[in-house]
Design a protein around this motif. Structure first.
Motif, PDB file in Angstrom:
ATOM      1  N   VAL A  25      -5.430  -1.309  -7.097  1.00  0.00           N
ATOM      2  CA  VAL A  25      -5.910  -2.571  -6.525  1.00  0.00           C
ATOM      3  C   VAL A  25      -6.498  -2.301  -5.138  1.00  0.00           C
ATOM      4  CG1 VAL A  25      -5.256  -4.910  -5.863  1.00  0.00           C
ATOM      5  CG2 VAL A  25      -4.073  -3.797  -7.752  1.00  0.00           C
ATOM      6  N   PRO A  26      -7.747  -2.684  -4.906  1.00  0.00           N
ATOM      7  CA  PRO A  26      -8.328  -2.500  -3.568  1.00  0.00           C
ATOM      8  C   PRO A  26      -7.595  -3.343  -2.523  1.00  0.00           C
ATOM      9  CG  PRO A  26     -10.021  -3.088  -5.176  1.00  0.00           C
ATOM     10  CD  PRO A  26      -8.703  -3.223  -5.850  1.00  0.00           C
ATOM     11  N   THR A  27      -7.557  -2.841  -1.315  1.00  0.00           N
ATOM     12  CA  THR A  27      -6.832  -3.525  -0.242  1.00  0.00           C
ATOM     13  C   THR A  27      -7.414  -4.909   0.034  1.00  0.00           C
ATOM     14  OG1 THR A  27      -6.340  -1.382   0.741  1.00  0.00           O
ATOM     15  CG2 THR A  27      -6.055  -3.300   2.146  1.00  0.00           C
ATOM     16  N   ALA A  28      -8.721  -5.028   0.029  1.00  0.00           N
ATOM     17  CA  ALA A  28      -9.348  -6.334   0.304  1.00  0.00           C
ATOM     18  C   ALA A  28      -8.931  -7.371  -0.739  1.00  0.00           C
ATOM     19  CB  ALA A  28     -10.859  -6.197   0.339  1.00  0.00           C
TER      20      ALA A  28
ATOM     21  N   LYS B 285       0.815  -1.209   0.000  1.00  0.00           N
ATOM     22  CA  LYS B 285       0.000   0.000   0.000  1.00  0.00           C
ATOM     23  C   LYS B 285       0.854   1.267   0.000  1.00  0.00           C
ATOM     24  CE  LYS B 285      -3.535   0.304   2.650  1.00  0.00           C
ATOM     25  NZ  LYS B 285      -4.450   0.216   3.799  1.00  0.00           N
ATOM     26  N   LYS B 286       2.135   1.141   0.315  1.00  0.00           N
ATOM     27  CA  LYS B 286       3.032   2.297   0.277  1.00  0.00           C
ATOM     28  C   LYS B 286       3.272   2.758  -1.160  1.00  0.00           C
ATOM     29  CE  LYS B 286       3.754   2.528   4.677  1.00  0.00           C
ATOM     30  NZ  LYS B 286       3.157   3.568   5.453  1.00  0.00           N
ATOM     31  N   TRP B 287       3.116   1.841  -2.106  1.00  0.00           N
ATOM     32  CA  TRP B 287       3.229   2.216  -3.520  1.00  0.00           C
ATOM     33  C   TRP B 287       1.898   2.845  -3.912  1.00  0.00           C
ATOM     34  CZ3 TRP B 287       5.192  -3.108  -5.605  1.00  0.00           C
ATOM     35  CH2 TRP B 287       6.500  -3.297  -5.191  1.00  0.00           C
ATOM     36  N   THR B 288       1.920   4.139  -4.202  1.00  0.00           N
ATOM     37  CA  THR B 288       0.659   4.844  -4.459  1.00  0.00           C
ATOM     38  C   THR B 288      -0.038   4.327  -5.708  1.00  0.00           C
ATOM     39  OG1 THR B 288       1.896   6.591  -5.556  1.00  0.00           O
ATOM     40  CG2 THR B 288       1.336   6.932  -3.234  1.00  0.00           C
ATOM     41  N   TRP B 289       0.714   3.980  -6.744  1.00  0.00           N
ATOM     42  CA  TRP B 289       0.068   3.496  -7.969  1.00  0.00           C
ATOM     43  C   TRP B 289      -0.607   2.149  -7.716  1.00  0.00           C
ATOM     44  CZ3 TRP B 289       1.621  -1.169  -9.880  1.00  0.00           C
ATOM     45  CH2 TRP B 289       2.875  -1.625  -9.475  1.00  0.00           C
ATOM     46  N   PHE B 290      -0.013   1.313  -6.879  1.00  0.00           N
ATOM     47  CA  PHE B 290      -0.615   0.008  -6.564  1.00  0.00           C
ATOM     48  C   PHE B 290      -1.850   0.195  -5.686  1.00  0.00           C
ATOM     49  CE2 PHE B 290      -1.097  -3.937  -4.181  1.00  0.00           C
ATOM     50  CZ  PHE B 290      -1.004  -4.876  -5.201  1.00  0.00           C
ATOM     51  N   ASP B 291      -1.755   1.126  -4.738  1.00  0.00           N
ATOM     52  CA  ASP B 291      -2.871   1.373  -3.834  1.00  0.00           C
ATOM     53  C   ASP B 291      -4.078   1.945  -4.566  1.00  0.00           C
ATOM     54  OD1 ASP B 291      -4.087   1.345  -1.337  1.00  0.00           O
ATOM     55  OD2 ASP B 291      -3.500   3.407  -0.912  1.00  0.00           O
TER      56      ASP B 291
END
Length: 104
Positions: free
Chosen positions: A39-42, A30-36
């Protein structure tokens, strides 16, 4: 009865350790802003659980020389969903408590 208690204890420890590992990896991703944003956290938690739990369970079985049966593979996927539930709810509770205790 002693074996049952020991087995249940080992299952609970495994779920706890796997939930911690999944949560730590999720927080790192989640620290990678583009990944966060993409892709939803769940979904991240579920996918990590579905990958890591079977690998770890079957890896431990292979390490200890236990023959891998079909029900072990099935049980590893059930454990993955339990780990995902514990991981998702666990971080929400921790951040909720942290927000209450740490006031800016």
């Amino acid at each position: 009865m002693t074996n049952f208690t020991a087995d249940v204890s080992q299952i609970i420890v495994f779920i706890g350790v796997m939930a911690f590992i999944v949560s730590v990896i999720t927080e790192a991703l989640k620290k990678w802003t583009w990944f966060d944003r993409k892709v939803p956290t769940a979904l991240t938690v579920i996918l990590l659980s579905l990958i890591l739990c079977p690998v770890c369970l079957l890896g431990l079985a292979a390490y200890y020389g236990v023959a891998i049966e079909w029900f072990m593979v099935f049980a590893s996927f059930i454990a993955a969903f339990i780990v995902a539930l514990v991981s998702m709810d666990g971080w929400e509770r921790v951040t909720e408590l942290a927000e209450k205790l740490i006031r800016k």
